[in-house]
Design a protein around this motif. Sequence first.
Motif, PDB file in Angstrom:
ATOM      1  N   GLU A 114       0.833  -1.199   0.000  1.00  0.00           N
ATOM      2  CA  GLU A 114       0.000   0.000   0.000  1.00  0.00           C
ATOM      3  C   GLU A 114       0.874   1.260   0.000  1.00  0.00           C
ATOM      4  O   GLU A 114       0.604   2.221  -0.725  1.00  0.00           O
ATOM      5  CB  GLU A 114      -0.902  -0.031   1.237  1.00  0.00           C
ATOM      6  CG  GLU A 114      -1.716   1.201   1.483  1.00  0.00           C
ATOM      7  CD  GLU A 114      -2.406   1.132   2.839  1.00  0.00           C
ATOM      8  OE1 GLU A 114      -2.270   2.108   3.609  1.00  0.00           O
ATOM      9  OE2 GLU A 114      -3.061   0.121   3.135  1.00  0.00           O
ATOM     10  N   ILE A 115       1.922   1.257   0.807  1.00  0.00           N
ATOM     11  CA  ILE A 115       2.834   2.397   0.880  1.00  0.00           C
ATOM     12  C   ILE A 115       3.516   2.615  -0.465  1.00  0.00           C
ATOM     13  O   ILE A 115       3.638   3.748  -0.932  1.00  0.00           O
ATOM     14  CB  ILE A 115       3.860   2.203   2.019  1.00  0.00           C
ATOM     15  CG1 ILE A 115       3.157   2.332   3.376  1.00  0.00           C
ATOM     16  CG2 ILE A 115       5.020   3.186   1.904  1.00  0.00           C
ATOM     17  CD1 ILE A 115       4.002   1.895   4.565  1.00  0.00           C
ATOM     18  N   CYS A 116       3.936   1.529  -1.101  1.00  0.00           N
ATOM     19  CA  CYS A 116       4.566   1.645  -2.428  1.00  0.00           C
ATOM     20  C   CYS A 116       3.590   2.217  -3.447  1.00  0.00           C
ATOM     21  O   CYS A 116       3.955   3.095  -4.239  1.00  0.00           O
ATOM     22  CB  CYS A 116       5.061   0.282  -2.907  1.00  0.00           C
ATOM     23  SG  CYS A 116       6.533  -0.268  -2.086  1.00  0.00           S
ATOM     24  N   SER A 123      11.156   7.230  -5.184  1.00  0.00           N
ATOM     25  CA  SER A 123      11.226   8.150  -4.047  1.00  0.00           C
ATOM     26  C   SER A 123      11.699   7.383  -2.813  1.00  0.00           C
ATOM     27  O   SER A 123      11.608   6.153  -2.758  1.00  0.00           O
ATOM     28  CB  SER A 123       9.858   8.775  -3.775  1.00  0.00           C
ATOM     29  OG  SER A 123       8.969   7.807  -3.247  1.00  0.00           O
ATOM     30  N   PRO A 124      12.194   8.102  -1.800  1.00  0.00           N
ATOM     31  CA  PRO A 124      12.606   7.408  -0.572  1.00  0.00           C
ATOM     32  C   PRO A 124      11.471   6.601   0.070  1.00  0.00           C
ATOM     33  O   PRO A 124      11.706   5.507   0.583  1.00  0.00           O
ATOM     34  CB  PRO A 124      13.064   8.541   0.348  1.00  0.00           C
ATOM     35  CG  PRO A 124      13.452   9.649  -0.575  1.00  0.00           C
ATOM     36  CD  PRO A 124      12.527   9.530  -1.755  1.00  0.00           C
ATOM     37  N   GLU A 125      10.248   7.122   0.014  1.00  0.00           N
ATOM     38  CA  GLU A 125       9.109   6.404   0.586  1.00  0.00           C
ATOM     39  C   GLU A 125       8.849   5.112  -0.175  1.00  0.00           C
ATOM     40  O   GLU A 125       8.567   4.071   0.417  1.00  0.00           O
ATOM     41  CB  GLU A 125       7.841   7.269   0.576  1.00  0.00           C
ATOM     42  CG  GLU A 125       7.928   8.498   1.437  1.00  0.00           C
ATOM     43  CD  GLU A 125       8.662   9.663   0.755  1.00  0.00           C
ATOM     44  OE1 GLU A 125       8.842   9.646  -0.489  1.00  0.00           O
ATOM     45  OE2 GLU A 125       9.069  10.575   1.482  1.00  0.00           O
ATOM     46  N   ILE A 167      15.953  -2.748  -6.049  1.00  0.00           N
ATOM     47  CA  ILE A 167      16.249  -1.504  -5.339  1.00  0.00           C
ATOM     48  C   ILE A 167      17.733  -1.358  -4.994  1.00  0.00           C
ATOM     49  O   ILE A 167      18.128  -0.406  -4.336  1.00  0.00           O
ATOM     50  CB  ILE A 167      15.382  -1.355  -4.062  1.00  0.00           C
ATOM     51  CG1 ILE A 167      15.679  -2.446  -3.040  1.00  0.00           C
ATOM     52  CG2 ILE A 167      13.903  -1.312  -4.429  1.00  0.00           C
ATOM     53  CD1 ILE A 167      14.975  -2.259  -1.699  1.00  0.00           C
ATOM     54  N   GLY A 168      18.551  -2.306  -5.450  1.00  0.00           N
ATOM     55  CA  GLY A 168      19.985  -2.219  -5.200  1.00  0.00           C
ATOM     56  C   GLY A 168      20.366  -2.496  -3.756  1.00  0.00           C
ATOM     57  O   GLY A 168      21.361  -1.978  -3.264  1.00  0.00           O
ATOM     58  N   ASP A 169      19.594  -3.325  -3.095  1.00  0.00           N
ATOM     59  CA  ASP A 169      19.830  -3.663  -1.691  1.00  0.00           C
ATOM     60  C   ASP A 169      20.735  -4.887  -1.629  1.00  0.00           C
ATOM     61  O   ASP A 169      20.278  -6.020  -1.576  1.00  0.00           O
ATOM     62  CB  ASP A 169      18.497  -3.922  -0.990  1.00  0.00           C
ATOM     63  CG  ASP A 169      18.641  -4.278   0.486  1.00  0.00           C
ATOM     64  OD1 ASP A 169      19.774  -4.236   1.011  1.00  0.00           O
ATOM     65  OD2 ASP A 169      17.611  -4.602   1.098  1.00  0.00           O
ATOM     66  N   ARG A 170      22.046  -4.657  -1.648  1.00  0.00           N
ATOM     67  CA  ARG A 170      22.997  -5.753  -1.673  1.00  0.00           C
ATOM     68  C   ARG A 170      22.915  -6.616  -0.415  1.00  0.00           C
ATOM     69  O   ARG A 170      23.070  -7.815  -0.476  1.00  0.00           O
ATOM     70  CB  ARG A 170      24.420  -5.215  -1.865  1.00  0.00           C
ATOM     71  CG  ARG A 170      24.591  -4.404  -3.143  1.00  0.00           C
ATOM     72  CD  ARG A 170      24.612  -5.250  -4.367  1.00  0.00           C
ATOM     73  NE  ARG A 170      25.862  -5.993  -4.377  1.00  0.00           N
ATOM     74  CZ  ARG A 170      26.086  -7.048  -5.125  1.00  0.00           C
ATOM     75  NH1 ARG A 170      25.154  -7.502  -5.927  1.00  0.00           N
ATOM     76  NH2 ARG A 170      27.230  -7.688  -5.093  1.00  0.00           N
ATOM     77  N   ARG A 171      22.719  -5.965   0.733  1.00  0.00           N
ATOM     78  CA  ARG A 171      22.591  -6.724   1.969  1.00  0.00           C
ATOM     79  C   ARG A 171      21.364  -7.634   1.914  1.00  0.00           C
ATOM     80  O   ARG A 171      21.418  -8.798   2.256  1.00  0.00           O
ATOM     81  CB  ARG A 171      22.520  -5.794   3.173  1.00  0.00           C
ATOM     82  CG  ARG A 171      22.656  -6.533   4.499  1.00  0.00           C
ATOM     83  CD  ARG A 171      22.488  -5.592   5.635  1.00  0.00           C
ATOM     84  NE  ARG A 171      21.052  -5.357   5.749  1.00  0.00           N
ATOM     85  CZ  ARG A 171      20.447  -4.852   6.794  1.00  0.00           C
ATOM     86  NH1 ARG A 171      21.159  -4.451   7.809  1.00  0.00           N
ATOM     87  NH2 ARG A 171      19.165  -4.699   6.842  1.00  0.00           N
TER      88      ARG A 171
END
Length: 176
Positions: A114-116, A123-125, A167-171
């Motif tokens: 829902e937030i997405c 955006s950061p959100e 999203i480029g979240d390597r971790r």
Amino acid sequence: CSEYPDAGVYCLDLRLGARDRIKWLEAAAGAARRLGDRWGEGNRLGNLGLAYAALGEARRAVEYHEQALAIHRAIGDRRGEGADLGNLGNAYADLGEARRAVEYYEQALAIAREICAASTEGSPEWTAGRRGEGNHLGNLGLAYAALGEARQAVDYYEQALAIAREIGDRRGEGKR
């Protein structure tokens, strides 16, 4: 007193044990309550739940996460509500109640989506919502693995991995 644990959250987590963090957070929750800062109170209660979870006191963690959830719902804080639901899922997973954990993870996932949907892509959100979505999908994978439902677990892990890469979240990618 109310805001200090948030201002130094990462330092406090590194420098203080869970019992010491609990003392700080109890004082902060009380201060927020006296100030009428419902959002701050909800966040401090949620952090108390995390501190008790770190001590292995999952039942006590549930109590604090439920209090935080009630406040976040009352003030309409969907992001806080999603975090509380995810934390409740983690607590029930710690208690060995994987089916109950799934129920909470699914609710948290719906809020992250829902937030997405309400945010502008990139955006950061939006990125925070996608990261939350990936975390909840990964937790669903863990819960289904605990239930012995490997195919369902793999499906959730693959969805979480795709989001981490997006999203480029390597971790996050490494966790999946």
